[in-house]
Scaffold this motif. Structure first.
Motif, PDB file in Angstrom:
ATOM      1  N   TRP A  28      -5.133  10.234  -4.544  1.00  0.00           N
ATOM      2  CA  TRP A  28      -3.716   9.921  -4.673  1.00  0.00           C
ATOM      3  C   TRP A  28      -3.327   9.620  -6.115  1.00  0.00           C
ATOM      4  O   TRP A  28      -2.226   9.955  -6.548  1.00  0.00           O
ATOM      5  CB  TRP A  28      -3.320   8.795  -3.736  1.00  0.00           C
ATOM      6  N   ALA A  29      -4.213   9.009  -6.881  1.00  0.00           N
ATOM      7  CA  ALA A  29      -3.932   8.787  -8.301  1.00  0.00           C
ATOM      8  C   ALA A  29      -3.806  10.124  -9.026  1.00  0.00           C
ATOM      9  O   ALA A  29      -2.900  10.317  -9.855  1.00  0.00           O
ATOM     10  CB  ALA A  29      -5.020   7.929  -8.930  1.00  0.00           C
ATOM     11  N   PHE A  30      -4.690  11.061  -8.693  1.00  0.00           N
ATOM     12  CA  PHE A  30      -4.609  12.391  -9.280  1.00  0.00           C
ATOM     13  C   PHE A  30      -3.331  13.113  -8.832  1.00  0.00           C
ATOM     14  O   PHE A  30      -2.692  13.805  -9.627  1.00  0.00           O
ATOM     15  CB  PHE A  30      -5.856  13.209  -8.912  1.00  0.00           C
ATOM     16  N   ALA A  31      -2.970  12.949  -7.577  1.00  0.00           N
ATOM     17  CA  ALA A  31      -1.725  13.549  -7.082  1.00  0.00           C
ATOM     18  C   ALA A  31      -0.520  12.987  -7.831  1.00  0.00           C
ATOM     19  O   ALA A  31       0.433  13.713  -8.129  1.00  0.00           O
ATOM     20  CB  ALA A  31      -1.581  13.315  -5.581  1.00  0.00           C
ATOM     21  N   GLY A  32      -0.549  11.696  -8.141  1.00  0.00           N
ATOM     22  CA  GLY A  32       0.525  11.094  -8.924  1.00  0.00           C
ATOM     23  C   GLY A  32       0.606  11.679 -10.323  1.00  0.00           C
ATOM     24  O   GLY A  32       1.699  11.939 -10.836  1.00  0.00           O
ATOM     25  N   VAL A  80       8.077   9.542  -8.315  1.00  0.00           N
ATOM     26  CA  VAL A  80       8.649   8.575  -7.370  1.00  0.00           C
ATOM     27  C   VAL A  80       8.954   9.260  -6.044  1.00  0.00           C
ATOM     28  O   VAL A  80       8.687   8.706  -4.972  1.00  0.00           O
ATOM     29  CB  VAL A  80       9.904   7.916  -7.971  1.00  0.00           C
ATOM     30  N   LEU A  81       9.501  10.467  -6.102  1.00  0.00           N
ATOM     31  CA  LEU A  81       9.820  11.201  -4.866  1.00  0.00           C
ATOM     32  C   LEU A  81       8.553  11.585  -4.098  1.00  0.00           C
ATOM     33  O   LEU A  81       8.530  11.486  -2.868  1.00  0.00           O
ATOM     34  CB  LEU A  81      10.646  12.445  -5.191  1.00  0.00           C
ATOM     35  N   HIS A  84       7.321   8.463  -2.390  1.00  0.00           N
ATOM     36  CA  HIS A  84       8.175   8.066  -1.269  1.00  0.00           C
ATOM     37  C   HIS A  84       8.019   9.008  -0.067  1.00  0.00           C
ATOM     38  O   HIS A  84       7.927   8.544   1.071  1.00  0.00           O
ATOM     39  CB  HIS A  84       9.624   8.023  -1.722  1.00  0.00           C
ATOM     40  N   PHE A  85       8.006  10.310  -0.325  1.00  0.00           N
ATOM     41  CA  PHE A  85       8.021  11.265   0.783  1.00  0.00           C
ATOM     42  C   PHE A  85       6.636  11.679   1.271  1.00  0.00           C
ATOM     43  O   PHE A  85       6.515  12.197   2.375  1.00  0.00           O
ATOM     44  CB  PHE A  85       8.821  12.512   0.403  1.00  0.00           C
ATOM     45  N   PHE A  86       5.592  11.481   0.470  1.00  0.00           N
ATOM     46  CA  PHE A  86       4.257  11.923   0.884  1.00  0.00           C
ATOM     47  C   PHE A  86       3.278  10.767   1.043  1.00  0.00           C
ATOM     48  O   PHE A  86       2.650  10.640   2.080  1.00  0.00           O
ATOM     49  CB  PHE A  86       3.704  12.966  -0.088  1.00  0.00           C
ATOM     50  N   LEU A  87       3.140   9.946   0.025  1.00  0.00           N
ATOM     51  CA  LEU A  87       2.156   8.861   0.088  1.00  0.00           C
ATOM     52  C   LEU A  87       2.532   7.844   1.144  1.00  0.00           C
ATOM     53  O   LEU A  87       1.703   7.448   1.958  1.00  0.00           O
ATOM     54  CB  LEU A  87       2.020   8.189  -1.282  1.00  0.00           C
ATOM     55  N   LEU A  88       3.771   7.416   1.170  1.00  0.00           N
ATOM     56  CA  LEU A  88       4.179   6.419   2.150  1.00  0.00           C
ATOM     57  C   LEU A  88       4.205   6.973   3.567  1.00  0.00           C
ATOM     58  O   LEU A  88       3.974   6.257   4.529  1.00  0.00           O
ATOM     59  CB  LEU A  88       5.540   5.836   1.765  1.00  0.00           C
TER      60      LEU A  88
END
Length: 94
Positions: A28-32, A80-81, A84-88
């Motif tokens: 997830w850090a890499f995805a960010g 941020v999007l 909000h839309f994938f990680l959460l």
């Protein structure tokens, strides 16, 4: 310089968000980072660079600074999007 600092902060934010939800943290850090850098580079190369070249003729240094910052702002908004839309949403699926 500011883009690198923002990228590190985004990676840490994604890492901590994934850790709180029990998701794979480094992925997830890499995805960010990808969510920040892909739109940032695309905007820089396709929009900002030609726009700045046209402004150098007019000697608009303040506008040039804002346009350079716009790629960082766009990358931040995209990150941020994605959060909000994938990680959460990924946390709710488990």
């Amino acid at each position: 310089m500011i883009g690198g600092v923002v990228a590190v902060l985004i990676a840490y934010w994604f890492y901590r968000s994934a850790e709180d939800r029990g998701l794979p943290t480094f992925q997830w850090a890499f995805a960010g980072l990808l969510a920040f850098y892909v739109p940032n580079f695309a905007w820089s190369l396709l929009v900002a660079r030609p726009w700045i070249a046209s402004l150098h003729v007019q000697q608009a240094s303040f506008s040039t600074g804002l346009i350079n910052f716009s790629s960082v702002a766009l990358g931040l908004v995209c990150a941020v999007l994605v959060r909000h839309f994938f990680l959460l949403k990924a946390a709710k699926a488990q």
